[in-house]
Design a protein around this motif. Structure first.
Motif, PDB file in Angstrom:
ATOM      1  N   GLN A   1       0.837  -1.202   0.000  1.00 15.78           N
ATOM      2  CA  GLN A   1       0.000   0.000   0.000  1.00 15.78           C
ATOM      3  C   GLN A   1       0.871   1.250   0.000  1.00 15.78           C
ATOM      4  O   GLN A   1       1.963   1.256   0.571  1.00 15.78           O
ATOM      5  CB  GLN A   1      -0.887   0.026   1.239  1.00 15.78           C
TER       6      GLN A   1
ATOM      7  N   ARG B   1       0.457   5.784   0.204  1.00 15.65           N
ATOM      8  CA  ARG B   1      -0.416   6.951   0.332  1.00 15.65           C
ATOM      9  C   ARG B   1       0.437   8.221   0.272  1.00 15.65           C
ATOM     10  O   ARG B   1       1.592   8.212   0.713  1.00 15.65           O
ATOM     11  CB  ARG B   1      -1.142   6.987   1.689  1.00 15.65           C
TER      12      ARG B   1
ATOM     13  N   ILE C   1      -2.970   6.909  -7.506  1.00 12.53           N
ATOM     14  CA  ILE C   1      -3.995   7.758  -8.122  1.00 12.53           C
ATOM     15  C   ILE C   1      -4.756   8.423  -6.991  1.00 12.53           C
ATOM     16  O   ILE C   1      -5.181   7.747  -6.043  1.00 12.53           O
ATOM     17  CB  ILE C   1      -4.951   6.925  -9.004  1.00 12.53           C
ATOM     18  N   ASN C   2      -4.902   9.709  -7.065  1.00 15.62           N
ATOM     19  CA  ASN C   2      -5.580  10.469  -6.012  1.00 15.62           C
ATOM     20  C   ASN C   2      -4.960  10.173  -4.639  1.00 15.62           C
ATOM     21  O   ASN C   2      -5.648  10.058  -3.635  1.00 15.62           O
ATOM     22  CB  ASN C   2      -7.085  10.174  -6.001  1.00 15.62           C
TER      23      ASN C   2
ATOM     24  N   THR D   1      -3.355   7.506  -3.522  1.00 12.49           N
ATOM     25  CA  THR D   1      -3.431   6.179  -2.917  1.00 12.49           C
ATOM     26  C   THR D   1      -3.166   5.078  -3.937  1.00 12.49           C
ATOM     27  O   THR D   1      -3.423   5.253  -5.137  1.00 12.49           O
ATOM     28  CB  THR D   1      -4.814   5.963  -2.257  1.00 12.49           C
ATOM     29  N   ALA D   2      -2.637   3.961  -3.453  1.00 13.41           N
ATOM     30  CA  ALA D   2      -2.478   2.756  -4.272  1.00 13.41           C
ATOM     31  C   ALA D   2      -2.490   1.546  -3.351  1.00 13.41           C
ATOM     32  O   ALA D   2      -1.957   1.591  -2.245  1.00 13.41           O
ATOM     33  CB  ALA D   2      -1.171   2.794  -5.059  1.00 13.41           C
TER      34      ALA D   2
ATOM     35  N   ALA E   1      -8.240   0.492  -0.297  1.00  9.83           N
ATOM     36  CA  ALA E   1      -9.567   0.930  -0.724  1.00  9.83           C
ATOM     37  C   ALA E   1      -9.419   2.304  -1.384  1.00  9.83           C
ATOM     38  O   ALA E   1      -8.609   3.121  -0.956  1.00  9.83           O
ATOM     39  CB  ALA E   1     -10.494   1.016   0.473  1.00  9.83           C
ATOM     40  N   ASN E   2     -10.187   2.540  -2.419  1.00  8.38           N
ATOM     41  CA  ASN E   2     -10.029   3.755  -3.204  1.00  8.38           C
ATOM     42  C   ASN E   2     -10.778   4.932  -2.562  1.00  8.38           C
ATOM     43  O   ASN E   2     -11.489   5.655  -3.229  1.00  8.38           O
ATOM     44  CB  ASN E   2     -10.551   3.490  -4.621  1.00  8.38           C
ATOM     45  N   THR E   3     -10.606   5.088  -1.253  1.00  8.37           N
ATOM     46  CA  THR E   3     -11.413   6.068  -0.521  1.00  8.37           C
ATOM     47  C   THR E   3     -10.553   7.060   0.249  1.00  8.37           C
ATOM     48  O   THR E   3     -11.026   7.693   1.174  1.00  8.37           O
ATOM     49  CB  THR E   3     -12.341   5.348   0.473  1.00  8.37           C
ATOM     50  N   TRP E   4      -9.281   7.161  -0.131  1.00 10.82           N
ATOM     51  CA  TRP E   4      -8.374   8.069   0.588  1.00 10.82           C
ATOM     52  C   TRP E   4      -8.891   9.506   0.471  1.00 10.82           C
ATOM     53  O   TRP E   4      -9.090   9.996  -0.632  1.00 10.82           O
ATOM     54  CB  TRP E   4      -6.986   7.932  -0.007  1.00 10.82           C
TER      55      TRP E   4
ATOM     56  N   THR F   1     -11.790  10.539   0.893  1.00 15.15           N
ATOM     57  CA  THR F   1     -13.153  10.682   0.378  1.00 15.15           C
ATOM     58  C   THR F   1     -14.196   9.979   1.239  1.00 15.15           C
ATOM     59  O   THR F   1     -15.378  10.282   1.119  1.00 15.15           O
ATOM     60  CB  THR F   1     -13.297  10.124  -1.060  1.00 15.15           C
TER      61      THR F   1
END
Ligand SMILES: *[C@@H]1O[C@H](CO)[C@@H](O)[C@H](O)[C@H]1NC(C)=O
Ligand SMILES: *[C@@H]1O[C@H](CO)[C@@H](O)[C@H](O)[C@H]1NC(C)=O
Ligand SMILES: *[C@@H]1O[C@H](CO)[C@@H](O)[C@H](O)[C@H]1NC(C)=O
Ligand SMILES: *[C@@H]1O[C@H](CO)[C@@H](O)[C@H](O)[C@H]1NC(C)=O
Ligand SMILES: *[C@@H]1O[C@H](CO)[C@@H](O)[C@H](O)[C@H]1NC(C)=O
Ligand SMILES: *[C@@H]1O[C@H](CO)[C@@H](O)[C@H](O)[C@H]1NC(C)=O
Ligand SMILES: *[C@@H]1O[C@H](CO)[C@@H](O)[C@H](O)[C@H]1NC(C)=O
Ligand SMILES: *[C@@H]1O[C@H](CO)[C@@H](O)[C@H](O)[C@H]1NC(C)=O
Length: 390
Positions: A126, A128, A224-225, A227-228, A231-234, A236
């Protein structure tokens, strides 16, 4: 060359040049002004270390400052700050600690943090981008590395157990001093200034410091945004804390669990506690998080202004506003503002409150029953980073 430097540093750790802190006078009461010290004491005692004060060492362009040392906390935890310019390289080569739980809190600027469990087979790597107030948990047996990415960055590090600062003293380029309190040396990077942590031969020789190099770890760059791998919720969606003592975790500022403590009805006294590490994550070895306070009002009986003793050592790093403390043995009050660190040993009666609205501290407690406990024991789950308007 670096190896010689390391040998020299290991053989004789540089002597402290700063003045010894003031101790309470023998009559048992000392002015609260005596709480302010220029370096973390060698044994647990109450103190306030002002912003940028304390022993510091340079590791390449990175400056490591030690606000709470293993000595000052009797081995409970280390609280330190790293200031450095942005870099195109990793701040240290990838490695594992087998015994130390390392916590990365972004006080300002930004850095990237990579973490991958070495205890779960084929765990996902992971990554961030952490900006102000974001947090990353690196439990023991986690492969990790970081890279500082903005010019005005402070990474606040909390490491349990305490004493890990001895590593930076040993591998560093010597004590860093600045009569002006400059964050770091304002000079361009050069090939020999990226720091001992970027030498593969050096980092491979640090196992006695609980550093196990992982030179085959290839930090992913497909973020991307911010994070990798997770969960794609960094930044958000709300994020739970780590489920256990071995999982790495990342919590974006304001997206973790929050709890509201209400003082007496109508008093306007509130605390919003946002834990980052609880007993569930640390096995009870330490806890940490943030507490945001409304200011003490003149007409309220604010529970946290009654002096109490805690069963564990506690540090507060002021992130916003102003904290006022009263500590047994020190007559009067002392004040701490952004960047200052307050340390109070266990079994010491003390009280603290905010003098400014939205005063926020990063707290570290050396075990369960720490500074957050009295709020959490009477708190309700809360969805907001701020407290009610009245
Ligand atoms: C104790 O010592 C401090 C510092 O020397 C002094 O300010 C204070 O007045 C003394 N208190 C008493 C009760 O003598
Ligand atoms: C901690 O105390 C030990 C023993 O006095 C000393 O050798 C060491 O340098 C101290 N460490 C720091 C970071 O002050
Ligand atoms: C990481 O995990 C591998 C595979 O289980 C193991 O061989 C290795 O010793 C671990 N590394 C450390 C530093 O514990
Ligand atoms: C772990 O990854 C390796 C290399 O990709 C693969 O050969 C192995 O089957 C994986 N193990 C498990 C338990 O998935
Ligand atoms: C390069 O960095 C090293 C280590 O920080 C420093 O001693 C040296 O003076 C620097 N050289 C130049 C040309 O800036
Ligand atoms: C990245 O963020 C943008 C803007 O919020 C969003 O539109 C996009 O879907 C995000 N990308 C991914 C892969 O989540
Ligand atoms: C303090 O008491 C006064 C009078 O009861 C009240 O108007 C005021 O709102 C109170 N202040 C706070 C901060 O609660
Ligand atoms: C807590 O600390 C003890 C003593 O250092 C250590 O053996 C144990 O593994 C730690 N627990 C966790 C969950 O890190």
């Amino acid at each position: 060359m670096k190896a010689n430097l390391l040998a020299g540093a290991l053989a004789s750790v540089l002597p402290l040049t700063t003045a010894a802190p003031a101790l309470p006078s023998s009559n048992g009461s000392s002015n609260a002004d005596n709480l302010y010290v220029s370096t973390a004491p060698d044994t647990p005692q109450p103190y306030i270390l002002p912003k940028m004060a304390g022993r510091a060492v340079a590791v390449g362009q990175q400056i490591y400052r030690f606000s709470v040392t293993g000595n000052a906390s009797a081995g409970a935890f280390t609280l330190m700050q790293t200031n450095a310019p942005g870099s195109s390289e990793l701040g240290v080569l990838p490695h594992i600690h087998k015994k130390h739980y390392e916590n990365f809190y972004c006080t300002k600027g930004s850095f990237q943090l990579w973490a991958q469990s070495n205890t779960t087979t084929n765990a996902t790597q992971q990554a961030r981008v952490l900006t102000q107030g974001d947090y990353g948990a690196v439990p023991p047996e986690t492969i990790h590395t970081f890279q500082i990415t903005d010019p005005d960055t402070q990474l606040t590090g909390i490491i349990s157990p305490g004493g890990f600062e001895e590593l930076f003293i040993a591998i560093g380029d010597g004590d860093y001093t600045s009569s002006t309190g400059s964050e770091y040396v304002p000079a361009a990077s050069n090939s020999s200034s990226s720091g001992a942590g970027s030498s593969s031969s050096l980092i491979s020789a640090l196992e006695s410091f609980d550093v196990y190099a992982q030179l085959s770890f290839n930090p992913r760059r497909d973020l991307i945004n911010g994070t990798a791998g997770g969960a794609n919720t960094w930044h958000t969606a709300s994020t739970p804390l780590a489920v256990d003592t071995s999982s790495p975790a990342f919590v974006a500022k304001g997206y973790g669990p929050k709890y509201l403590w209400r003082g007496d009805a109508g008093s306007g006294q509130y605390a919003v506690v946002a834990p980052l590490v609880t007993e569930t994550q640390s096995g009870g070895n330490f806890t940490m998080g943030t507490i945001t306070l409304s200011p003490r009002s003149a007409n309220a009986s604010f529970a946290s202004t009654e002096k109490t003793s805690l069963p564990v050592h506690v540090a507060l790093q002021v992130e916003e506003g102003e904290v006022v403390v009263e500590i047994d043995g020190f007559a009067g009050q002392a004040r701490a503002i952004q960047g200052d660190v307050i340390f109070v040993p266990k079994d010491t009666a003390w009280s603290w409150w905010a003098s400014r609205p939205f005063t926020k501290v990063l707290y570290v407690s050396g075990g369960v029953g720490g500074v957050e406990e009295k709020f959490l024991s009477q708190a309700e789950s809360w969805n907001w980073i701020t407290y009610p308007i009245a």
